[in-house]
Design a protein around this motif. Structure first.
Motif, mmCIF file in Angstrom:
data_model
loop_
_atom_site.group_PDB
_atom_site.id
_atom_site.type_symbol
_atom_site.label_atom_id
_atom_site.label_comp_id
_atom_site.label_asym_id
_atom_site.label_seq_id
_atom_site.Cartn_x
_atom_site.Cartn_y
_atom_site.Cartn_z
ATOM 1 N N VAL A 1 84.206 40.851 78.665
ATOM 2 C CA VAL A 1 82.419 41.750 78.809
ATOM 3 C C VAL A 1 82.881 42.562 77.315
ATOM 4 C CG1 VAL A 1 81.520 43.318 79.150
ATOM 5 C CG2 VAL A 1 82.268 41.876 80.217
ATOM 6 N N LEU A 2 82.574 42.394 76.492
ATOM 7 C CA LEU A 2 82.025 42.596 74.956
ATOM 8 C C LEU A 2 81.391 44.710 75.294
ATOM 9 C CD1 LEU A 2 83.489 43.129 72.095
ATOM 10 C CD2 LEU A 2 81.957 41.940 71.734
ATOM 11 N N SER A 3 81.634 45.329 75.351
ATOM 12 C CA SER A 3 80.633 47.083 74.994
ATOM 13 C C SER A 3 80.297 47.097 73.646
ATOM 14 C CB SER A 3 81.706 47.774 75.905
ATOM 15 O OG SER A 3 81.431 47.169 77.294
ATOM 16 N N ALA A 4 79.692 47.361 73.346
ATOM 17 C CA ALA A 4 79.069 47.957 71.588
ATOM 18 C C ALA A 4 78.624 49.239 72.046
ATOM 19 C CB ALA A 4 78.536 47.048 71.419
ATOM 20 N N ALA A 5 78.369 50.172 71.577
ATOM 21 C CA ALA A 5 77.310 51.171 71.286
ATOM 22 C C ALA A 5 77.285 51.874 69.775
ATOM 23 C CB ALA A 5 77.883 52.283 72.227
ATOM 24 N N THR A 6 76.425 52.473 69.616
ATOM 25 C CA THR A 6 75.879 54.023 68.510
ATOM 26 C C THR A 6 75.529 54.767 68.763
ATOM 27 O OG1 THR A 6 75.822 54.123 65.795
ATOM 28 C CG2 THR A 6 74.498 52.385 67.445
ATOM 29 N N SER A 7 75.523 55.718 67.989
ATOM 30 C CA SER A 7 74.758 57.212 68.099
ATOM 31 C C SER A 7 74.063 57.712 66.775
ATOM 32 C CB SER A 7 75.733 58.337 69.023
ATOM 33 O OG SER A 7 76.547 57.771 69.714
ATOM 34 N N LEU A 8 72.968 58.003 66.633
ATOM 35 C CA LEU A 8 71.814 58.689 65.751
ATOM 36 C C LEU A 8 71.166 59.678 65.982
ATOM 37 C CD1 LEU A 8 69.418 55.843 65.329
ATOM 38 C CD2 LEU A 8 70.618 55.850 66.790
ATOM 39 N N TRP A 9 71.044 60.201 65.296
ATOM 40 C CA TRP A 9 70.171 61.313 65.280
ATOM 41 C C TRP A 9 68.912 61.013 64.557
ATOM 42 C CZ3 TRP A 9 67.493 64.172 61.483
ATOM 43 C CH2 TRP A 9 66.529 65.173 61.837
ATOM 44 N N LEU A 10 68.505 61.388 65.508
ATOM 45 C CA LEU A 10 66.552 61.476 64.879
ATOM 46 C C LEU A 10 65.632 62.514 65.099
ATOM 47 C CD1 LEU A 10 65.423 57.862 67.457
ATOM 48 C CD2 LEU A 10 66.038 58.394 65.129
ATOM 49 N N PRO A 11 64.708 62.719 64.203
ATOM 50 C CA PRO A 11 63.907 63.792 64.078
ATOM 51 C C PRO A 11 62.601 63.684 64.539
ATOM 52 C CG PRO A 11 63.617 62.490 62.218
ATOM 53 C CD PRO A 11 64.795 62.110 63.184
ATOM 54 N N VAL A 12 63.220 63.249 66.221
ATOM 55 C CA VAL A 12 62.093 63.548 67.121
ATOM 56 C C VAL A 12 62.114 64.022 68.198
ATOM 57 C CG1 VAL A 12 60.283 61.471 68.329
ATOM 58 C CG2 VAL A 12 61.294 61.016 65.684
ATOM 59 N N SER A 13 61.132 64.497 69.259
ATOM 60 C CA SER A 13 61.607 65.298 70.256
ATOM 61 C C SER A 13 62.138 64.268 71.600
ATOM 62 C CB SER A 13 60.400 65.995 70.953
ATOM 63 O OG SER A 13 59.205 65.208 70.947
ATOM 64 N N CYS A 14 63.325 64.572 72.292
ATOM 65 C CA CYS A 14 63.604 63.779 73.310
ATOM 66 C C CYS A 14 62.544 63.246 74.351
ATOM 67 C CB CYS A 14 64.328 64.897 74.050
ATOM 68 S SG CYS A 14 65.847 65.441 73.226
ATOM 69 N N GLU A 15 61.027 64.207 74.530
ATOM 70 C CA GLU A 15 60.124 63.613 75.605
ATOM 71 C C GLU A 15 59.532 62.260 74.566
ATOM 72 O OE1 GLU A 15 57.351 66.019 75.904
ATOM 73 O OE2 GLU A 15 56.555 65.492 77.395
ATOM 74 N N ARG A 16 59.821 61.804 73.772
ATOM 75 C CA ARG A 16 58.811 61.552 72.768
ATOM 76 C C ARG A 16 58.941 60.398 72.447
ATOM 77 N NH1 ARG A 16 56.541 60.836 66.270
ATOM 78 N NH2 ARG A 16 56.139 59.200 66.125
#
Length: 697
Positions: free
Chosen positions: A513-528
């Motif tokens: 099993v290959l797991s892949a991930a990335t994180s990023l910031w968006l100028p959008v509210s968490c709710e949206r």
């Protein structure tokens, strides 16, 4: 007492032994001779033979047996003495470490030089290691002379190296950055071995009990005291600890000399939880339940030792526990604590659970230097309320030394204390208790969609399967030292991070099993962002694997009061894979959100819907985590039922996929597999940004 023996019998018959018991007079004279001469020569043995009426051979055997017996007695006595001395030194070492940590220089009134304390501690570790080797040697000798098998400590096993190979024809892939570290994981994170010795001596237990009692007393005072000890922070009313006031109320040697690399995180929060107080106490005192309630915060936990059982495992119980805490992103280092958990019933319907760190790294050489992070007196006050509710006041108090740098993306969230603070713990507990209540409820919610779910047993089986999917997904994002990630180039400053393991769990597809991930910031509210992922009509805008086919929700189980807290079965429309459905769970609370999904075939769905045990249904989940960015001014809005995460200006999104590279455990991972998952995540991120009108870059 000793025995002489002579063979007798004729040819063709089995030889029998005739035992001779020495007389008291014979034994007395043999003992007297043994005291004078433990090793008699042949002339002395002949003399004894004539005097006692025994054969020389019997005299010889008696002295051999007596010497062996004496040696074993001496070894046992030495062994007991060494063990007692080792326990005594161990307790002295604990006291010395505390003194070194809190000592004040008589000349300047400041803390000692760090190097002296460090080398003193290393000397204590070396002394303990020497004593341990001496005990092992004596134990081996004693076992030998007592006739038992020799027991030895198992050798340290090297980290298993994967047989996978990130190369094709011997050539690496330079476009994908550094070589991929293919160390395999050892299995479920909750069952991994602990990074310290787990033995607690009888002499240490009273010290730990005293430490736990002190932590309980401090916890109750922290709960009962308000300003200026606790200061309201921001417009949402969250409370943080006033460090100067704390040091004045709870004076401890060394508090005023915290090093510049030590950061204090302390917060308090309270709220109603939909679970009775006794059930909550049972959850706190059971490490398996503790993990099940907080998979988004705890990556692994274990009860190391039960030091006191208390009444019915509750009031008076004292546990030595271990936990590893994480934020759901591979770029945020985990935090490890070994701590005491003490439970006490204050009065009818009022319970206190106190935690405090304890140092067990005395003989651990696994790391170059132990982290000075520790949990100061923390915990919960649980008060029984009407209608099955409890009021929980939660306190988190830690001194943190970050041994690994925190990525800039998450620095505000972690640095503010929100990532591991009381607010996150309490809101997660509130949501999990609502989910548990939905699991136990007999009737259906008005928001449920029946679809293929025919019975309450089928509903519970589906919720258990979905809970396992959530636990697996959260564990796959752990950033512990046992779960190594390799960064591929491209996409953003975080990059796509990958890790690989060989799966043999019946709840996962067998193979690599290959797991892949990335994180990023968006100028959008968490709710949206959460609403975007929850909307099945928008799925084609981010689900690369849907091939442009829309989905339809054919079943839904409500798992909380928020409309977004639910478990769904989705069916692809106009899809060639008519035999597959998608199991999806979405959940949100004031600290963050999750949207997790996994393909599941219709025969497996039928098994689950019939109410059977879903443990053997194989799932490989992927999904998204959504967290507030924690930036100043970005999370100041008060949370409401319609906007549970407050008026956050931005959100931190982690995109994660798990892909079965091959069903053959011996398969080799090739460049094409890594390139495929790298492209999959990159395309998904670009489509999310486009759909939410966020600029690429």
């Amino acid at each position: 007492m000793d025995f002489g023996e002579e063979p007798e019998g004729s040819d063709g018959q089995r030889k029998k032994k005739r035992y001779h018991r020495h007389t008291p007079r014979q034994i007395q004279q043999l003992e007297a001779m043994f005291k004078e001469c433990p090793h008699p020569d042949e002339k002395q043995r002949m003399h004894l033979s004539r005097e006692l009426g025994l054969e020389p051979r019997q005299i010889k055997f008696w002295f051999q047996n007596r010497r062996t017996q004496m040696k074993a007695q001496h070894e046992r006595a030495d062994n007991c003495a060494l063990r007692a001395e080792n326990d005594k030194i161990r307790c002295e070492n604990i006291a010395i470490r505390e003194a070194l940590r809190n000592v004040v220089c008589p000349t300047c009134g400041g803390p000692p030089v760090a190097d002296d304390a460090y080398f003193d501690e290393q000397k204590l570790r070396m002394e303990n290691a020497r004593l341990k080797e001496e005990l092992d040697r004596v134990s081996s000798l004693t076992s030998k002379y007592l006739g038992r098998p020799i027991t030895q400590l198992p050798p340290v096993q090297p980290v298993p190296i994967s047989s996978l190979d990130l190369s094709v024809g011997g050539f690496a892939a330079p476009s994908l950055g550094p070589s991929l570290d293919l160390d395999l994981l050892t299995g479920a994170s909750a069952s991994m071995s602990l990074p310290f010795p787990t033995a607690v001596s009888e002499m240490e237990k009273p010290l730990m009990a005293e430490m736990a009692a002190g932590a309980m007393e401090e916890l109750i005072r922290l709960v009962q005291t308000d300003e200026p000890l606790w200061i309201k922070h921001g417009s949402d009313g969250r409370e943080v600890l006033g460090i100067e006031t704390y040091d004045r109320i709870f004076p401890k040697p060394g508090n005023q000399f915290r090093g510049p690399d030590i950061r204090v995180e302390a917060s308090r929060d309270s709220g109603l939880v939909f679970m009775n107080s006794v059930a909550l106490v049972d959850m706190f005192m059971d490490s398996s339940k503790w993990f099940e309630f907080f998979p988004t915060i705890i990556s692994k936990t274990r009860t190391v030792e039960v030091l006191a059982t208390g009444m019915a495992g509750r009031s008076g119980s004292l546990l030595l526990m271990y936990e590893e805490l994480h934020v759901l992103s591979p770029v945020v280092p985990t935090r490890e604590f070994c701590f005491l958990r003490y439970c006490q019933q204050i009065e009818q319907g009022l319970w206190a659970i106190a935690d405090v760190s304890v140092d067990l790294s005395r003989e651990s050489n696994q790391f170059n230097a132990p982290s000075r992070s520790r949990r100061l007196p923390s915990g919960c006050l649980i008060q029984e309320m009407p209608n099955g509710y409890s009021k929980v006041t939660w306190i988190e108090h830690m001194e943190i030394e970050e041994k690994a740098p925190i990525h800039l993306l998450f620095r505000d969230l972690v640095g503010s204390g929100a990532a591991f603070g009381a607010h996150r713990w309490l809101t997660t507990l509130q949501r999990t208790c609502e989910r548990f209540a939905c699991l136990m409820a007999a009737g259906a919610s008005p928001r449920d969609i029946g679809g293929v779910i025919p019975s309450p047993e089928g509903k519970r089986s589906m919720m258990k399967l979905s809970q396992r999917m959530v636990n697996n997904f959260c564990a796959s994002l752990s950033a512990s030292h046992m779960h190594r990630w390799t960064t591929l180039s491209g996409l953003n400053d975080v990059g796509v991070r990958v890790t690989v393991h060989r799966s043999s769990d019946p709840g996962q597809p067998n193979g690599v099993v290959l797991s892949a991930a990335t994180s990023l910031w968006l100028p959008v509210s968490c709710e949206r962002v959460f609403s975007f992922f929850r909307d099945e009509t928008m799925r084609t805008q981010w689900d690369v694997l849907s091939s442009g086919n829309s989905v339809q929700e054919v079943a839904r189980i409500t798992s909380g009061s928020h409309p977004g807290n639910c478990i769904s079965l989705l069916r692809g429309l106009n899809s060639s894979q008519n035999s597959m459905l998608i199991l999806q769970e979405s959940c949100t609370d004031a600290s963050g959100s999750l949207v997790i999904y996994a393909p599941i075939d219709i025969p497996a769905v039928n098994v689950v819907m019939s109410g059977e045990d879903p443990s053997n249904v194989a799932l490989l989940p992927s999904g998204f985590t959504i967290l507030p960015d924690g930036r100043p001014g970005g999370g100041g809005g008060a949370s409401t039922s319609s906007n549970p995460m407050g008026a956050s200006l931005g959100s931190l999104i982690t995109v994660a996929f798990q892909i079965l590279v091959s069903s053959l455990p011996s398969s080799k991972l090739n460049v094409e597999s890594v390139a495929t998952v790298n492209n999959l995540i990159s395309t998904t991120v670009q489509q999310i940004k486009a759909a939410l009108n966020c600029p690429n870059g």
